[in-house]
Every structure is written in C-alpha cells, then in structure tokens.
Write a protein that holds these residues in place. Structure first.
Motif, PDB file in Angstrom:
ATOM      1  N   ALA A  46      35.756 -23.159  -1.129  1.00  0.00           N
ATOM      2  CA  ALA A  46      35.049 -22.207  -0.262  1.00  0.00           C
ATOM      3  C   ALA A  46      33.864 -21.574  -0.981  1.00  0.00           C
ATOM      4  O   ALA A  46      32.827 -21.312  -0.384  1.00  0.00           O
ATOM      5  CB  ALA A  46      36.005 -21.131   0.237  1.00  0.00           C
ATOM      6  N   ARG A  47      34.008 -21.316  -2.270  1.00  0.00           N
ATOM      7  CA  ARG A  47      32.911 -20.736  -3.053  1.00  0.00           C
ATOM      8  C   ARG A  47      31.706 -21.665  -3.064  1.00  0.00           C
ATOM      9  O   ARG A  47      30.572 -21.245  -2.902  1.00  0.00           O
ATOM     10  CB  ARG A  47      33.409 -20.448  -4.479  1.00  0.00           C
ATOM     11  CG  ARG A  47      32.344 -19.942  -5.433  1.00  0.00           C
ATOM     12  CD  ARG A  47      32.085 -21.062  -6.461  1.00  0.00           C
ATOM     13  NE  ARG A  47      31.268 -20.641  -7.560  1.00  0.00           N
ATOM     14  CZ  ARG A  47      29.957 -20.805  -7.633  1.00  0.00           C
ATOM     15  NH1 ARG A  47      29.298 -21.319  -6.631  1.00  0.00           N
ATOM     16  NH2 ARG A  47      29.275 -20.461  -8.681  1.00  0.00           N
ATOM     17  N   LEU A  56      23.255 -19.069  -2.178  1.00  0.00           N
ATOM     18  CA  LEU A  56      23.626 -17.979  -3.070  1.00  0.00           C
ATOM     19  C   LEU A  56      23.533 -18.408  -4.527  1.00  0.00           C
ATOM     20  O   LEU A  56      23.819 -19.554  -4.868  1.00  0.00           O
ATOM     21  CB  LEU A  56      25.062 -17.519  -2.786  1.00  0.00           C
ATOM     22  CG  LEU A  56      25.353 -17.015  -1.388  1.00  0.00           C
ATOM     23  CD1 LEU A  56      26.825 -16.652  -1.271  1.00  0.00           C
ATOM     24  CD2 LEU A  56      24.481 -15.831  -1.048  1.00  0.00           C
ATOM     25  N   ARG A  57      23.147 -17.467  -5.364  1.00  0.00           N
ATOM     26  CA  ARG A  57      23.213 -17.691  -6.799  1.00  0.00           C
ATOM     27  C   ARG A  57      24.657 -17.494  -7.241  1.00  0.00           C
ATOM     28  O   ARG A  57      25.481 -16.972  -6.498  1.00  0.00           O
ATOM     29  CB  ARG A  57      22.292 -16.710  -7.521  1.00  0.00           C
ATOM     30  CG  ARG A  57      20.824 -16.994  -7.206  1.00  0.00           C
ATOM     31  CD  ARG A  57      19.929 -15.993  -7.841  1.00  0.00           C
ATOM     32  NE  ARG A  57      20.066 -14.730  -7.100  1.00  0.00           N
ATOM     33  CZ  ARG A  57      19.222 -13.724  -7.231  1.00  0.00           C
ATOM     34  NH1 ARG A  57      18.210 -13.798  -8.047  1.00  0.00           N
ATOM     35  NH2 ARG A  57      19.409 -12.605  -6.543  1.00  0.00           N
ATOM     36  N   GLN A  58      24.976 -17.898  -8.477  1.00  0.00           N
ATOM     37  CA  GLN A  58      26.363 -17.856  -8.943  1.00  0.00           C
ATOM     38  C   GLN A  58      26.943 -16.452  -8.859  1.00  0.00           C
ATOM     39  O   GLN A  58      28.053 -16.264  -8.354  1.00  0.00           O
ATOM     40  CB  GLN A  58      26.454 -18.367 -10.379  1.00  0.00           C
ATOM     41  CG  GLN A  58      27.873 -18.332 -10.916  1.00  0.00           C
ATOM     42  CD  GLN A  58      28.006 -18.987 -12.263  1.00  0.00           C
ATOM     43  OE1 GLN A  58      27.382 -20.002 -12.518  1.00  0.00           O
ATOM     44  NE2 GLN A  58      28.812 -18.420 -13.127  1.00  0.00           N
ATOM     45  N   ALA A  61      27.684 -15.539  -5.238  1.00  0.00           N
ATOM     46  CA  ALA A  61      28.832 -16.266  -4.690  1.00  0.00           C
ATOM     47  C   ALA A  61      30.134 -15.721  -5.263  1.00  0.00           C
ATOM     48  O   ALA A  61      31.114 -15.540  -4.541  1.00  0.00           O
ATOM     49  CB  ALA A  61      28.709 -17.759  -4.987  1.00  0.00           C
ATOM     50  N   LEU A  62      30.138 -15.420  -6.556  1.00  0.00           N
ATOM     51  CA  LEU A  62      31.357 -14.907  -7.177  1.00  0.00           C
ATOM     52  C   LEU A  62      31.649 -13.476  -6.741  1.00  0.00           C
ATOM     53  O   LEU A  62      32.786 -13.024  -6.827  1.00  0.00           O
ATOM     54  CB  LEU A  62      31.244 -14.990  -8.701  1.00  0.00           C
ATOM     55  CG  LEU A  62      31.171 -16.409  -9.258  1.00  0.00           C
ATOM     56  CD1 LEU A  62      30.922 -16.380 -10.754  1.00  0.00           C
ATOM     57  CD2 LEU A  62      32.427 -17.186  -8.933  1.00  0.00           C
ATOM     58  N   GLY A  63      30.641 -12.766  -6.248  1.00  0.00           N
ATOM     59  CA  GLY A  63      30.830 -11.399  -5.791  1.00  0.00           C
ATOM     60  C   GLY A  63      31.326 -11.291  -4.360  1.00  0.00           C
ATOM     61  O   GLY A  63      31.670 -10.202  -3.898  1.00  0.00           O
ATOM     62  N   LEU A  64      31.374 -12.394  -3.637  1.00  0.00           N
ATOM     63  CA  LEU A  64      31.867 -12.356  -2.257  1.00  0.00           C
ATOM     64  C   LEU A  64      33.366 -12.081  -2.223  1.00  0.00           C
ATOM     65  O   LEU A  64      34.112 -12.532  -3.087  1.00  0.00           O
ATOM     66  CB  LEU A  64      31.601 -13.696  -1.556  1.00  0.00           C
ATOM     67  CG  LEU A  64      30.166 -14.008  -1.188  1.00  0.00           C
ATOM     68  CD1 LEU A  64      30.074 -15.421  -0.637  1.00  0.00           C
ATOM     69  CD2 LEU A  64      29.638 -13.008  -0.182  1.00  0.00           C
ATOM     70  N   ALA A  82      22.208 -11.798  -0.184  1.00  0.00           N
ATOM     71  CA  ALA A  82      21.011 -12.611  -0.420  1.00  0.00           C
ATOM     72  C   ALA A  82      20.020 -11.848  -1.277  1.00  0.00           C
ATOM     73  O   ALA A  82      19.947 -10.626  -1.227  1.00  0.00           O
ATOM     74  CB  ALA A  82      20.368 -12.986   0.907  1.00  0.00           C
ATOM     75  N   PRO A  83      19.251 -12.551  -2.115  1.00  0.00           N
ATOM     76  CA  PRO A  83      18.289 -11.877  -2.976  1.00  0.00           C
ATOM     77  C   PRO A  83      17.191 -11.201  -2.169  1.00  0.00           C
ATOM     78  O   PRO A  83      16.769 -11.710  -1.130  1.00  0.00           O
ATOM     79  CB  PRO A  83      17.734 -13.006  -3.841  1.00  0.00           C
ATOM     80  CG  PRO A  83      18.033 -14.260  -3.107  1.00  0.00           C
ATOM     81  CD  PRO A  83      19.241 -13.988  -2.259  1.00  0.00           C
TER      82      PRO A  83
END
Length: 87
Positions: A46-47, A56-58, A61-64, A82-83
C-alpha cells in the motif's frame, strides 16, 4: 535590540551553507510497473501504491496513517502531504 540600537548584523558574519544541486529522474511508466509488481503481496504494498499514485516522496509516504486513507480517501490524504511550492 532589547537594550538599544544594534551596531551590526551578526548574521552577516556567518557563511551560508553551500547548495547542492541534483537532478531528479522520475521513474518511467515501465519502471513504476516493475516496482508495483515487486511489491504485490508484500506488507508495504500500500505504501508503494500510494507513493507512486500520488507522487509522494519517501518521508511523505511514510508519514501517512491509515486514517488518512480511510477517513478522507487516499487522494485527499495525498493532497494533504503533497509538497508545497516549487519542486
């Protein structure tokens, strides 16, 4: 400044950090498909789907959190992470 006029700007005495330029090379469609195929069935599938789908940047994505995807839909979660500004 609290006690009166400042005679000089001490920030001007510091050398600014050097800027490192690098070129980002996004994955091709074929490479993205290969990543998704390799991730299929894995614990973090899913990540990878979220990261590639939303760009997404890493760290993003890891912060979701699962609540991001479940409560507001995955697209809304990606928009929140998103940035901003120039990329």
């Amino acid at each position: 400044m609290k006690w009166g006029p400042v005679s000089r700007n001490v920030a001007l005495l510091v050398d600014p950090p050097s800027r490192q330029e690098y070129r980002v090379e996004p994955l091709t469609v074929e490479k993205a498909r290969q990543v998704l195929a390799a991730a299929r069935g894995e614990r973090l599938e899913a990540r990878w789907v979220a990261a590639l789908t939303l760009g997404l940047r890493q760290g993003e994505a890891l912060g979701l959190c699962w609540e991001d995807a479940a409560d507001r839909g995955l697209a809304a979660a990606g928009a929140e992470h998103a940035p901003a500004g120039r990329h």
